[in-house]
Write a protein that holds these residues in place. Structure first.
Motif, mmCIF file in Angstrom:
data_model
loop_
_atom_site.group_PDB
_atom_site.id
_atom_site.type_symbol
_atom_site.label_atom_id
_atom_site.label_comp_id
_atom_site.label_asym_id
_atom_site.label_seq_id
_atom_site.Cartn_x
_atom_site.Cartn_y
_atom_site.Cartn_z
ATOM 1 N N UNK A 130 -4.383 1.756 -11.758
ATOM 2 C CA UNK A 130 -3.588 2.230 -10.628
ATOM 3 C C UNK A 130 -4.109 1.642 -9.324
ATOM 4 N N UNK A 131 -3.193 1.116 -8.520
ATOM 5 C CA UNK A 131 -3.491 0.747 -7.138
ATOM 6 C C UNK A 131 -2.728 1.740 -6.274
ATOM 7 N N UNK A 132 -3.427 2.549 -5.527
ATOM 8 C CA UNK A 132 -2.808 3.652 -4.795
ATOM 9 C C UNK A 132 -2.792 3.381 -3.304
ATOM 10 N N UNK A 133 -1.653 3.655 -2.714
ATOM 11 C CA UNK A 133 -1.495 3.571 -1.264
ATOM 12 C C UNK A 133 -0.729 4.803 -0.809
ATOM 13 N N UNK A 134 -1.376 5.645 -0.049
ATOM 14 C CA UNK A 134 -0.741 6.887 0.384
ATOM 15 C C UNK A 134 -0.368 7.733 -0.812
ATOM 16 N N UNK A 135 0.904 8.118 -0.881
ATOM 17 C CA UNK A 135 1.392 8.942 -1.986
ATOM 18 C C UNK A 135 1.978 8.103 -3.119
ATOM 19 N N UNK A 136 1.880 6.778 -3.013
ATOM 20 C CA UNK A 136 2.527 5.894 -3.986
ATOM 21 C C UNK A 136 1.498 5.127 -4.803
ATOM 22 N N UNK A 137 1.922 4.704 -6.006
ATOM 23 C CA UNK A 137 1.026 4.019 -6.930
ATOM 24 C C UNK A 137 1.711 2.793 -7.525
ATOM 25 N N UNK A 138 0.969 1.695 -7.617
ATOM 26 C CA UNK A 138 1.401 0.522 -8.364
ATOM 27 C C UNK A 138 0.539 0.461 -9.617
ATOM 28 N N UNK A 139 1.188 0.584 -10.787
ATOM 29 C CA UNK A 139 0.500 0.555 -12.074
ATOM 30 C C UNK A 139 0.518 -0.858 -12.638
ATOM 31 N N UNK A 140 -0.616 -1.308 -13.165
ATOM 32 C CA UNK A 140 -0.722 -2.623 -13.784
ATOM 33 C C UNK A 140 -1.137 -2.434 -15.234
ATOM 34 N N UNK B 155 12.482 -8.780 -5.243
ATOM 35 C CA UNK B 155 13.118 -7.525 -4.839
ATOM 36 C C UNK B 155 12.943 -6.468 -5.931
ATOM 37 N N UNK B 156 12.422 -5.320 -5.529
ATOM 38 C CA UNK B 156 12.153 -4.225 -6.461
ATOM 39 C C UNK B 156 12.984 -3.018 -6.062
ATOM 40 N N UNK B 157 13.710 -2.468 -7.024
ATOM 41 C CA UNK B 157 14.525 -1.283 -6.767
ATOM 42 C C UNK B 157 13.623 -0.107 -6.421
ATOM 43 N N UNK B 158 13.960 0.604 -5.372
ATOM 44 C CA UNK B 158 13.221 1.805 -4.948
ATOM 45 C C UNK B 158 11.745 1.532 -4.703
ATOM 46 N N UNK B 159 11.433 0.355 -4.190
ATOM 47 C CA UNK B 159 10.037 0.051 -3.869
ATOM 48 C C UNK B 159 9.541 1.004 -2.786
ATOM 49 N N UNK B 160 8.422 1.688 -3.040
ATOM 50 C CA UNK B 160 7.879 2.581 -2.003
ATOM 51 C C UNK B 160 7.509 1.807 -0.744
ATOM 52 N N UNK B 161 7.659 2.446 0.379
ATOM 53 C CA UNK B 161 7.387 1.798 1.658
ATOM 54 C C UNK B 161 5.957 1.266 1.730
ATOM 55 N N UNK B 162 5.023 1.982 1.088
ATOM 56 C CA UNK B 162 3.612 1.588 1.152
ATOM 57 C C UNK B 162 3.356 0.230 0.486
ATOM 58 N N UNK B 163 4.250 -0.189 -0.423
ATOM 59 C CA UNK B 163 4.063 -1.461 -1.116
ATOM 60 C C UNK B 163 5.006 -2.547 -0.627
ATOM 61 N N UNK B 164 5.686 -2.298 0.464
ATOM 62 C CA UNK B 164 6.497 -3.339 1.087
ATOM 63 C C UNK B 164 5.564 -4.446 1.572
ATOM 64 N N UNK B 165 5.825 -5.670 1.120
ATOM 65 C CA UNK B 165 4.994 -6.804 1.510
ATOM 66 C C UNK B 165 3.747 -6.990 0.662
ATOM 67 N N UNK B 166 3.608 -6.212 -0.406
ATOM 68 C CA UNK B 166 2.468 -6.337 -1.325
ATOM 69 C C UNK B 166 2.474 -7.734 -1.938
ATOM 70 N N UNK B 167 1.339 -8.444 -1.860
ATOM 71 C CA UNK B 167 1.276 -9.843 -2.294
ATOM 72 C C UNK B 167 0.454 -9.982 -3.578
ATOM 73 N N UNK B 168 1.061 -10.653 -4.568
ATOM 74 C CA UNK B 168 0.410 -10.920 -5.845
ATOM 75 C C UNK B 168 0.185 -12.424 -5.968
ATOM 76 N N UNK C 255 7.717 7.307 -6.666
ATOM 77 C CA UNK C 255 6.844 6.545 -5.782
ATOM 78 C C UNK C 255 5.870 5.666 -6.562
ATOM 79 N N UNK C 256 6.323 5.130 -7.685
ATOM 80 C CA UNK C 256 5.455 4.256 -8.470
ATOM 81 C C UNK C 256 6.158 2.947 -8.786
ATOM 82 N N UNK C 257 5.351 1.888 -8.931
ATOM 83 C CA UNK C 257 5.821 0.555 -9.300
ATOM 84 C C UNK C 257 5.073 0.155 -10.566
#
Length: 295
Positions: free
Chosen positions: A154-164, A42-55, A185-187
């Protein structure tokens, strides 16, 4: 009476020897199988675009093989519909310079879009820490499909970004240009080898602003006692940490808004090759699915 006592000890010896033999056979079998452990994070304020993102998280191979050219391991990995792979270090056996067991994994993966690598104690040094440049070994890993985390990716989906990113001397690259700390909108995900201890986060001021730390190193204790857990782990601050807090040895732990997941890993490490085995500790790979934390 002496005959009865003699028979008792005879049968006791038979039972003990039988249990030892069964344990040896079981652990030989267990060391050569792989389980897939799934965990929702569970991630606080997870952007909708990364809901269900699998690592897909792997670590601590230590040169172990699972079938010819890692056939059995790759069958399980390629069956997973992942968005990203986190390789959390120690993929090479310190008793040899053979990288083939690790390279077989990289060569056999079908989805190579987002593979992130860090070294750990053993393995290829992908980035020169003194000057921050990618090494020749790092270039080789890049050719095989890895991103070696010389900077945040950066992994970008729509207006949101997941930074690694990865840890550098206990901190991350997240203070560098290109990572918008104020973007809701970033993780932020950290791929590292060494887990964080709870005493890293003794005060609220010490809790960092990333959402998920992915780590290995502990091997879930490597030697585990049924119904108890790990007797010791290779601690970050000392060679061995005896009777560790079992909730920190493997799996998910949360401090504030920061999650950490420690994989039990795939292989084993020891000063001598003969002692390189896991006891009651099934090798594993992990699938972490991100979901928004309910407020």
């Amino acid at each position: 009476m002496l005959k009865i006592i003699g028979k008792f000890f005879k049968w006791l010896g038979i039972i003990i020897l039988s249990l030892i033999l069964i344990s040896i056979i079981y652990n030989i079998f267990d060391n050569n199988r792989i389980k897939v452990v799934e965990q929702e994070v569970e991630v606080v304020d997870l952007p909708e675009e990364f809901e269900g993102f699998k690592i897909l998280q792997i670590a601590d191979l230590h040169g172990k093989t699972f079938g010819k050219n890692q056939k059995r391991l790759l069958k399980k990995m390629n069956a997973i519909d992942y968005d990203m792979i986190a390789i959390c270090g120690d993929m090479m056996d310190k008793h040899t310079e053979d990288n083939k067991p690790f390279f077989d994994i990289l060569d056999g993966l079908e989805n190579k879009e987002n593979i992130f690598y860090v070294k750990g104690d053993t393995g290829l040094e992908a980035v020169n820490e003194n000057i921050g440049e990618i090494t020749s070994d790092g270039q080789l890993l890049i050719e095989k499909g890895c991103k070696v985390l010389d900077k945040p990716y950066a992994i970008t989906r729509g207006e949101s970004t997941l930074w690694v990113s990865r840890f550098i001397n206990g901190t991350t690259f997240y203070n560098e240009t290109g990572v918008d700390k104020d973007n809701d909108n970033s993780v932020k995900v950290v791929v590292t080898h060494y887990p964080r201890h709870e005493n890293h986060y003794a005060t609220d001021q010490n809790i960092p602003d990333y959402n998920l730390v992915l780590a290995g190193h502990y091997h879930a204790g490597q030697i585990r006692i049924p119904f108890y857990g790990a007797l010791f782990i290779p601690d970050v601050f000392a060679p061995v940490y005896f009777f560790p807090d079992q909730k920190e040895v493997k799996g998910l732990i949360t401090w504030g808004n920061t999650n950490q997941y420690v994989t039990a890993g795939l292989g084993a490490n020891a000063p001598y090759k003969l002692l390189q085995f896991r006891l009651f500790n099934t090798p594993e790979i992990n699938v972490l699915t991100l979901t928004k934390r309910a407020k």
